[in-house]
Enzyme design. Structure first.
Site, mmCIF file in Angstrom:
data_model
loop_
_atom_site.group_PDB
_atom_site.id
_atom_site.type_symbol
_atom_site.label_atom_id
_atom_site.label_comp_id
_atom_site.label_asym_id
_atom_site.label_seq_id
_atom_site.Cartn_x
_atom_site.Cartn_y
_atom_site.Cartn_z
ATOM 1 N N HIS A 1 -0.520 -6.372 12.783
ATOM 2 C CA HIS A 1 -0.015 -5.914 11.486
ATOM 3 C C HIS A 1 1.329 -6.573 11.161
ATOM 4 C CE1 HIS A 1 -0.117 -2.320 8.457
ATOM 5 N NE2 HIS A 1 0.318 -3.448 7.895
ATOM 6 N N ARG B 1 -12.714 -8.658 -14.736
ATOM 7 C CA ARG B 1 -11.757 -9.212 -15.687
ATOM 8 C C ARG B 1 -11.782 -10.731 -15.551
ATOM 9 N NH1 ARG B 1 -8.414 -7.457 -11.404
ATOM 10 N NH2 ARG B 1 -6.896 -9.008 -10.686
ATOM 11 N N GLY C 1 0.819 -1.202 0.000
ATOM 12 C CA GLY C 1 0.000 0.000 0.000
ATOM 13 C C GLY C 1 0.856 1.256 0.000
ATOM 14 N N ILE D 1 -1.619 -9.847 -4.215
ATOM 15 C CA ILE D 1 -1.754 -10.496 -2.909
ATOM 16 C C ILE D 1 -3.008 -11.370 -2.881
ATOM 17 C CG2 ILE D 1 -2.216 -10.084 -0.461
ATOM 18 C CD1 ILE D 1 -0.266 -7.750 -0.594
ATOM 19 N N GLY E 1 1.578 -9.010 8.603
ATOM 20 C CA GLY E 1 1.464 -9.712 7.330
ATOM 21 C C GLY E 1 2.739 -9.675 6.510
#
Length: 316
Positions: free
Chosen positions: A275, A172, A72, A148, A277
């Protein structure tokens, strides 16, 4: 004049950095390693508290590239208004897929199989069995089907799922099947046993998992957030958790870090990881590979990878 490159990893620890650049090590310390005005390529320090990474940006008058080591970029984008037009912002696509997908799977399995309850029982010296849901035969909905999201599905593939539904900003087709647009979420949520959020934080996704989103989830469903805390409306989630209708696993929260005494800490049916990850042993080799590749492109005047936006472009 040799261009300055600011790196949050000591340059002598990165093999293969191209010659012809002046490497400066800065990992968010109070003092800058050199004059920010001389920096041409800025790699933002990773996982630093609010405002650290954007602090030198107002003085980086010659910077041409801002490279994050996170997937991000929402934590950096507010500082881009200080930069001249033409600066490229690049993210760390390819760095965090393995670690984040691993944690996602761990959170899903731990939540479904009751691992937190087993740990608490072990601490008390109690043998507590019971019947728990399996991941097999479940319908899983992945909201945010970028690299991800795709890596998460790769790791879910052996678990004999009934179905995987995929949602992204626009529709898509992929090798694994169709990707639905965000507008299809209302019709997809009621069928999902596990809802995984892996979307970037944007104006379109801020508060995405609000009261209406959560109300559409089926009774007993599990919500997993490995995206950004503000993608979920904390107040709405607390209401659903306290009712016992759904469960959740959060690697990110809003607010973050979660302060002592916050009601999320003791919400029923909730598993929290702080947090984590991205920061694993898989991070450093992939981050170094990305930086070497990007800097070689930079030196050779080749197009950079992972360009998210360019300052001064329409809408930026």
């Amino acid at each position: 004049m040799t261009a300055d490159v600011w790196l949050p990893i000591p340059p002598d620890e990165i093999e293969g950095l191209p010659e012809g650049l002046a490497y400066r090590f800065w990992d968010g310390a109070e003092e800058f390693p050199a004059d920010p005005a001389d920096c041409a390529f800025y790699v933002v320090p990773y996982m630093k508290p609010g405002g650290v990474g954007v602090r030198p940006l107002p003085r980086m008058s010659a910077v041409r590239v801002v490279q994050t080591l996170s997937a991000g970029t929402d934590h950096v984008e507010p500082g881009l208004r200080h930069l001249r037009p033409g600066v490229q912002l690049c993210n760390a696509r390819g760095v965090h897929e393995a670690s984040t997908a691993e944690l996602t799977l761990a959170l899903v399995l731990a939540s479904l199989r009751g691992i937190p309850d087993f740990v608490r029982a072990q601490d008390r010296g109690e043998w507590r069995g019971g019947f728990r849901p399996a991941l097999a035969d479940k319908n899983v909905l992945i909201v945010g089907y970028g690299s991800i999201g795709a890596a998460i599905e790769d790791r879910l593939a052996p678990f004999e799922l009934a179905r995987v539904a995929r949602v992204a900003r626009s529709a898509r087709t992929t090798a694994r099947g169709p990707v639905h647009p965000l507008t299809d979420l209302p019709s997809l949520l009621p069928d999902a046993d596990v809802v995984i959020l892996s979307t970037p934080l944007t104006e379109a996704t801020r508060g995405l998992a609000g009261a209406d989103f959560l109300a559409r989830m089926k009774d007993g469903a599990l919500l997993v957030n490995v995206a950004r805390g503000p993608v979920v409306d904390t107040k709405a989630l607390l209401a659903e958790l306290e009712s016992g209708r759904i469960t959740a696993a959060l690697d990110v929260t809003d607010p973050e870090p979660l302060p002592p005494g916050h009601p999320l800490w003791h919400a029923p049916g909730l598993l929290i990881s702080p947090h984590v990850g991205g920061p694993t042993s898989a991070f450093l080799p992939r981050a170094e590979h990305l930086l070497v590749n990007q800097l070689r492109r930079f030196v050779n005047h080749e197009p950079l990878a992972n360009v998210i936006l360019t300052t001064g472009a329409a809408g930026v």
